[in-house]
Structures are given as structure tokens and as C-alpha cells.
Write a protein that holds these residues in place. Sequence first.
Motif, PDB file in Angstrom:
ATOM      1  N   SER A 464     109.739  96.143   4.975  1.00 36.14           N
ATOM      2  CA  SER A 464     108.369  95.878   5.465  1.00 36.14           C
ATOM      3  C   SER A 464     107.491  95.330   4.348  1.00 36.14           C
ATOM      4  O   SER A 464     106.586  94.542   4.601  1.00 36.14           O
ATOM      5  CB  SER A 464     107.752  97.157   6.029  1.00 36.14           C
ATOM      6  OG  SER A 464     107.640  98.119   5.010  1.00 36.14           O
ATOM      7  N   GLU A 465     107.750  95.735   3.111  1.00 38.67           N
ATOM      8  CA  GLU A 465     106.868  95.295   2.030  1.00 38.67           C
ATOM      9  C   GLU A 465     107.091  93.840   1.659  1.00 38.67           C
ATOM     10  O   GLU A 465     106.306  93.230   0.959  1.00 38.67           O
ATOM     11  CB  GLU A 465     107.034  96.198   0.812  1.00 38.67           C
ATOM     12  CG  GLU A 465     106.255  97.486   1.031  1.00 38.67           C
ATOM     13  CD  GLU A 465     106.570  98.547   0.021  1.00 38.67           C
ATOM     14  OE1 GLU A 465     107.047  98.206  -1.064  1.00 38.67           O
ATOM     15  OE2 GLU A 465     106.347  99.726   0.358  1.00 38.67           O
ATOM     16  N   PHE A 768     110.522 101.294   5.182  1.00 37.65           N
ATOM     17  CA  PHE A 768     109.156 101.633   4.781  1.00 37.65           C
ATOM     18  C   PHE A 768     109.213 102.598   3.611  1.00 37.65           C
ATOM     19  O   PHE A 768     110.199 103.329   3.456  1.00 37.65           O
ATOM     20  CB  PHE A 768     108.409 102.326   5.934  1.00 37.65           C
ATOM     21  CG  PHE A 768     108.000 101.383   7.026  1.00 37.65           C
ATOM     22  CD1 PHE A 768     106.777 100.753   7.001  1.00 37.65           C
ATOM     23  CD2 PHE A 768     108.878 101.121   8.071  1.00 37.65           C
ATOM     24  CE1 PHE A 768     106.408  99.874   8.002  1.00 37.65           C
ATOM     25  CE2 PHE A 768     108.519 100.242   9.075  1.00 37.65           C
ATOM     26  CZ  PHE A 768     107.279  99.619   9.042  1.00 37.65           C
ATOM     27  N   ARG A 773     102.899 104.384   7.310  1.00 37.26           N
ATOM     28  CA  ARG A 773     103.096 102.971   7.674  1.00 37.26           C
ATOM     29  C   ARG A 773     104.150 102.849   8.780  1.00 37.26           C
ATOM     30  O   ARG A 773     104.042 102.009   9.662  1.00 37.26           O
ATOM     31  CB  ARG A 773     103.528 102.152   6.451  1.00 37.26           C
ATOM     32  CG  ARG A 773     102.545 102.193   5.286  1.00 37.26           C
ATOM     33  CD  ARG A 773     101.192 101.634   5.633  1.00 37.26           C
ATOM     34  NE  ARG A 773     101.262 100.248   6.031  1.00 37.26           N
ATOM     35  CZ  ARG A 773     101.250  99.218   5.190  1.00 37.26           C
ATOM     36  NH1 ARG A 773     101.145  99.449   3.914  1.00 37.26           N
ATOM     37  NH2 ARG A 773     101.308  97.984   5.639  1.00 37.26           N
ATOM     38  N   ALA A 774     105.158 103.711   8.713  1.00 37.73           N
ATOM     39  CA  ALA A 774     106.208 103.654   9.736  1.00 37.73           C
ATOM     40  C   ALA A 774     105.626 104.034  11.096  1.00 37.73           C
ATOM     41  O   ALA A 774     105.884 103.375  12.111  1.00 37.73           O
ATOM     42  CB  ALA A 774     107.350 104.583   9.355  1.00 37.73           C
TER      43      ALA A 774
END
Length: 890
Positions: A464-465, A768, A773-774
Motif C-alpha cells: 500500500s505504501e 499495510f 490503514r488496513a
Amino acid sequence: MLIPIIKSKDTTISETLSILPYRIYEDKTGMEVKEYEEGSWVMLKETSTVAELIEVLNKGAELALINGGSFGSLLEELKESKVPAGRIGLYVETLQEYEELRADGMTGEDVIGAVYVNNLAIAEVQSDRLKTLSAAFTKAKVCQGGQRKFVVRLNHELLTNNGTKAIDVLKAVAESEVEIGLEIQNIKIDEIEDYVEDAGKVRLSDAFIIASKLNTDRQDGLYTTVVEDDTGRCLGVGYSSKDSISEAIRTLEGVYYSRKRGLWYKGKTSGSTQKLRQISVDCDADLLRFVVEQRGSGFCHNDTWICFDWFTGDHRGMLGKLSRILEERRANAPEGSYTQRLFNDNALLHDKIMEEAAELCEATQGNDIAWEAADLIYFALVKCASQGVKLSQIEKNLFMKSKKLTRRPGNSKHKMDDTTRSSGAKEHKKAKIEVDSKAELRTWLGHVQLPEDPNVYKMRRFDSEQLTSLEVAELVNRPLIDVSAIKERVKPIIEAVQQRGDKAILELTEKFDGVKTETVVLKAPFDVPELSPSVKEAIDAAYTNIKTFHQAQMSNPMVVETLPGVVCSRFSRAIERVGLYVPGGSAILPSSALMLGVPAQVAGCNQIVIATPPNKQGKIADEVLYVASLVEASAIVMAGGAQAVAALAYGTETVPKVDKIFGPGNQYVTAAKMLVQSDNDAMVAIDMPAGPSEVLVIADSSSNAKFVASDLLSQAEHGTDSQSVLLTVGLSDQQIFEIEEQVQQQSLKLTRRDIVRHSISKSYILQFSSMDRAIEFSNRYAPEHLILQIEDPESVMDSVVNAGSVFMGHYSPESCGDYASGTNHTLPTYGYSKMYSGVNTHSFLKFITSQHLTKEGLANLSSSVITLAEVEGLDAHKNAVVVRLEDCHN
Ligand SMILES: NC(=O)c1ccc[n+]([C@@H]2O[C@H](COP(=O)([O-])OP(=O)(O)OC[C@H]3O[C@@H](n4cnc5c(N)ncnc54)[C@H](O)[C@@H]3O)[C@@H](O)[C@H]2O)c1
Ligand SMILES: N[C@H](CO)Cc1c[nH]c[nH+]1
């Protein structure tokens, strides 16, 4: 201020000297100097033209010192040249030469920012003459801001005069408020304990402290030291002593003085060491500043980059942070991550940069421009990191460019007219479809390519990052479904059933289910064959649990007296005629018959009609027949797909029309439900869009790879359109690999592995580093099933906003909810859990409200009603109250 004077190119201490803000270099005109380093002053002993001077400044010199002999002849031209005063200095041999030029009005006081005196006589060291000349010059500021500087070089003779210690000469000169120039031969760098007096030499740290007039008003004599990283971010504060400054300069590391530990070599134990890049003092010399290249986790003892990191959400310094992350990723990019792909695939990176540049050019609104610029900067930094280029180097380049006096005209390399420009943009657009990971994602989600090897079951993996927010948004979307094409396919089926009733159903069943039947409807009581005891027992157990949970959902009538004499109530009534679609294309689903039939029965629906495709023998599965009789269905329509939905919506010769259609199904079923609900002729409602099954699993380090894989596969086996998503939180590459391995191994053993192969290649793993964030992603995805295979599922439940049904902990497989725990498995898919609930008892009920007012109640409420009726100009409404009030008064 101490300014070293460097005469020869190769000096062993040049790196050390570069930590001082300025250095004076001898004239190098005619020599091949491509670029002067930051903080360079250049002596131009032979300068004859302003053009020559500008050339030196354009090569990055901070300041050019023009010799007194040439100065007069250049003065007029200099005034017109608009070279900033801060960039020109006057170079004189002696104080006397300066005085003479001054007397002749040839010092150009208004165009210079510095005077440099090459030789000071012994008698001038502490003279009023020096003090006066220096004070007169420095009292004015440079017009762009900043202090003008009067610099004197302390030559070797002066420093060795009469056995006076060099350091004392330095102290004496420093009192005259001048800046001090020292040649390298007079500078030494020793370890603290090795320090010995050396004729004509001063230790660099002492010279720095004396020449900078560094002072402190602290009782312990330490100097407060502000520490900055090389992107200009303040890391925190330390303290320095004379010895620690000496060590910092000698070792070129961050060395401070700790009141507890004495000399403190930063990072010696933690590994977060610092490379010293610059040392300077503030405007009144009571604050020291170290600029360092910070290594490891950062400056703070709490392992954060800066000592102020406690403020979360601080976007400042983000470029530096990103650059550092990319540097780190370059060394350890996770296998298969997007960043690793970018690092390894030059063509992809090239195209991304081109594409983002084109998008930035096309952006017109503030936020869009910022968005596109951020994307472009990101890819530019990836390019830099891939070649080991740091942000500080980029900043240095910008700085050097800002130093140039003559600029490039600024034209682009290729002249573009409007046509070529727009076709250029199209080129980029075209390229985008091929290379953009956003478009790539879309393409992937829409037209999944199966792995060539039929025995490979692999989910895509993303970090995700490493994804842009647009790419994340693409992942939130499901695999592409061409809804309009499906609707077009379904419309003629619905029309056929509307027009030709049972006959059309029989034809369509033959066409789509490959079976010729003669009957469309079975009427209760059904002819239920004997089931095996274990199957019967399982169905009965599931029936009981589902019934218990759905009975508990029945609510009692509600009665509320809102005002004395005003009684409002609400009560429920079952929807009379309901149609339950039980899927049966690729698997018979008696469980779906239970999930729909039980709440219909509990709610008390009068007429329960089940529709399900017949099997290859033209029959309804025994288990479905058994459930139909358990839930007291009145009829079973032996048809599936859109034709079954149409039959329930409009009715046929034998199929009873219903008021609401329930149940999951494939895309044709879902599309048909959507179409009939918007047709007034049908007058039918639907439960929700419940399409291809899906699951989203969140796994943290407490999860079990086997369990995780089994849950992902249990939904993947439903149909080729299904999607399984795994969000990992803080899992290592190895841990994720173990899950991938389990997916592979378990898939190979499944009877429906051919279906799984399709759905797994549409599925993905998204990494994540934080649970928040998840969960945020999961809420955006709004899954049908959310499985929390995490240490403490309770702790995140409050944050779960969108999901059809949640499975908490390591021992709650989704299969339990699918069959027998009690909850309903007919759930909203495709993100519809944002606004729909799964099927429940209330789905089969309508709520009716009622009210009963006494005379007193009417009197209590009348003024509000009358006033509001007047506001709306609805006289008859008002009248209905007024006539009653009059009656009450008579
Ligand atoms: N969301 C939920 O709660 C839930 C629960 C159970 C099952 N499901 C889903 O239900 C679906 C069941 O799908 P299924 O296909 O197995 O059974 P289905 O009963 O939904 O569909 C089968 C019918 O589709 C029609 N059909 C097939 N191909 C067609 C075509 N080319 N054109 C027109 N009509 C066509 C036929 O009439 C056939 O009878 C799966 O996607 C499963 O994931 C969802
Ligand atoms: N998982 C499906 C809901 O998406 C329901 C089901 C039926 N049989 C097994 N599972």
C-alpha cells in the motif's frame, strides 16, 4: 567568522574545511573549474572584465573578490551589471591600499558585500585604524539582507611574530570585530589529548570558536547546539563543549557533550550516527548549529527522526522522509514489490515519469496540480534513489542554479507548436494505457490473464505504501463487470417471459441449463425423498440455529405517547408474497434456501415461492426440496437466471407473482433483479444486489497461514467472478510467502480448482504497516465478508463501518456463517455493504405506524399543526383540525 584560505587544490583537510560556511579559493581563472562548491569565495587577482566575474559566479561561487587594481576600471560597468552586492568583494593587499581607494571614492561601497585584506601589519593587529575601517564598512547591511564582512588574513609572519602564540594573535584580531582568514598551513586538527602548541598554527576548533566569537550564558559553559539534517529539518538540540566541538571537527561526526556522560559520540551505541556537514553560529554567536547527515532511525533517543515526531500528521519534511524511505527500499525492497519493479525496470520508470509530467501539464486546478506534482516528484525521487542520488544533492543543485546570474532562456529543448503539444499529450495517454499501473490495474482487474502454468494459484501482491491513491482506488473497485452488456443480454430474456410466460421459461431453461423439462412449477406439498441421516441432521441443526437467530430479530410493536392524549405506535406485517432465488448454476445451494426461507417463515410470509435451476436430470435437488418443505414454501419454480427472476416479478400461467424477490445469484440474476425492480409494471421490490461472493481477510502476525489461505479459498471456489482480498498488517515477506504457499498447496487439492484458478488470479494481497490503514481500506472496499484473523479483533470492531458480516478471531471461519452458526449468508457484494444490510428477518417485514388522539391530545397538538398548515398554505389540512376543535368546544 573563520574563513580558511585554500591555495592549492589538493589538500588533505579539504573535506574538514568544507564544514565551515565559507572558504576562500585562490584565483583559478583560466583553469578548468566546472563548478565551485557551496560557500566558495574566489579571489580574482587578475580580473579585467565583468563578464569574467559573472562567469565565476555562474559556476556557483558565492562571492568573487576583485582586486583593487582592476576595481576602479570595472566600477561603472559593475553598477550597471546588476550583480548583487552580496556576490562581489574588494580584494586589497593592505589596509593602506583600502584607505587610498576609499579616499578616491573607488571602493564601490554600495556594490560590494565584502572587503578582504591580504596582509595585516603587526602594528595593525589591535589598532583603532583596523577597528574603525571595519566598523565603517560593516555598519551598513548588504542590500539583499545580511551582514557585510570585513575579512583580514592572518599571515604566517604575523602568527609567528616574536614567539607570540598564534592563538593569542587570533584572539587579539578577533577583538577588532573582523572576520578572520587563515591559510591551511596555519591550521591543525589534533586529537584532544595529542594537542601541542605548534608555532604559527591554531587548532581548527579553537580558531572556529574564537573567530566566530562563540559565547554562552550557560552556567556550565556549554554551548547550546541546534541540530539539523541535510534537508534543513531541525532534529533537536544538543550541547557542545570546546572538546566536543574539537572532536566533531576532527572526526566529522556528530559529537556533543552530555552532562551525564561527558563526550557523547552520537549513535555509538544505537548505530544512529551522524556525518557532520556544516558547523556555524547564529547572528549573535550564542547558538551553535550542526548540519548533519543523520543515519539509522534518527536523532531522537525514542528512535524517531526528530525529537518532535510526537506530533503525528506532520507533513513537513515529507520529501526528505520519502527520499530516505526510497534509499532504504533500494537496499532492501521487498521481493515483488512495486518499488522493486520500478528500480529494476527502467522502461517502466521512464514511462511513469513521462506520464506524470504530462498529467501535471494538463492539470488546471490547484488541488489537481498539487496531486500531479506529488506523483511526478515521487517518480523523480525513485529515479534518483535508483542511482543513489539523495534529496540533498537535488537541493544543492537547485541552490547552485539559483546562484547563476545569467539564466537559460528557458525554452524547452524541442520547440512544440500547439498541434505537436496536444499530440504529445495523446502519445502520453496512449503510453499510459500500456504502462500506467493504474491503467494496468484496471486492465488486470478487467481481463485477468491466467498464469501459463495451470498448476499455479497466485494472488497479486501490492504494498500500500508504494501505491498512489488512485491505484489504491482501483483496488477498491472490483474486477470489471460490463454491467450494460449483461443488462442488454438479460432484457430480451425478461421480455420473453413477460410475453410468452411458461413456454419461454421452458425454452430458456433448455438453452441455458441444458435440460429439457416439461414442468415449470412444483406445488407444495413436495415429494421429498429420504435424505441420508447425516445430511438431514446437518440441515436440521442449521435450520434451528438460523431460526433462533432470526426469531430474536423480531421486534415487538412499539407504542409511544408523544404528548398526553397522542399515542403513536409501530407494528410489523410480513410481506405477503415473497420469491426466493436459490442459486444452482455451478453448485446447488440448499444453504441459500435455508438463509432465505427461514427468515421468510419467521416473519410469517403467506406465500413463499422458491426459484432454482433444475439439475441435469431436470429435477430439483433433494436437499433443496427438503428445505422447501421445512420452511413451508408454497411453490418451487424450476428455473434459474434472469428467466426465473422475470417469472417471479411478473408471474406466468403457473408461477405466482411475488411482491419482493430475494436471493443471491450470478451477474444475470443480479442484473435481472435490478431491471425488474425499476419497472412499474412489475411492482416488485428486491432485497439488494448480492452478486459474486467475496471475502476480505485482515491478517496480523498472530495469524495462521493455513487458516488465512483456507478462508481466501473458501470464497474463491464459489465462482470465477469471486474475489478474495488479503490485507496483511506488519507481516514480513517470509510470513506472506507462507500464506502464498498455503494458497498454492491447498488449491491443488480442491475439486473446484479450475474455478479457483480464475478467481485467485483476480485476487490480491495488499500489505499495510498499520491496522488503522488496513481497516480504512477495508471500509472503502466494503466487503461482503470481513474476516479478522488478528490478535485482538474486538479492539477494531468500533472502526468497522462497512461489511456484510464480520468473522472475528482465528477460529471463526466464514464457512460457519455460510451454513450453520445462525447469521445469514445472503449479503451485499460489490461494495454495496456501504448502504445495504444482509438479508434478515426485517427484510421480510414492512412496518406500519398508527396513531390515536383523544380530544385532549388533539387540543395539545392543534396549534403546531395549524401553524405548519398555514406556513404551507394548505387550508384543508388546517380545517381538519379546526372543525374538530370547534366540535370539542360545543
Ligand atoms: N452474495 C451472496 O450472498 C451469495 C450467496 C451464495 C452464492 N452467491 C453467488 O451466487 C452465484 C451463483 O452463480 P451460479 O452461476 O452458480 O448460479 P445462478 O443460479 O446464480 O445462475 C445460474 C443461471 O444463470 C443463467 N445463465 C448462465 N449463463 C448464462 C448466459 N450466458 N446468459 C444468460 N443467462 C445465463 C442460467 O439461466 C442459469 O440457470 C455465485 O457467483 C456465488 O458467488 C452469492
Ligand atoms: N459464501 C456464500 C455467500 O457469499 C454463501 C454460501 C453458500 N454455500 C456456501 N457459501
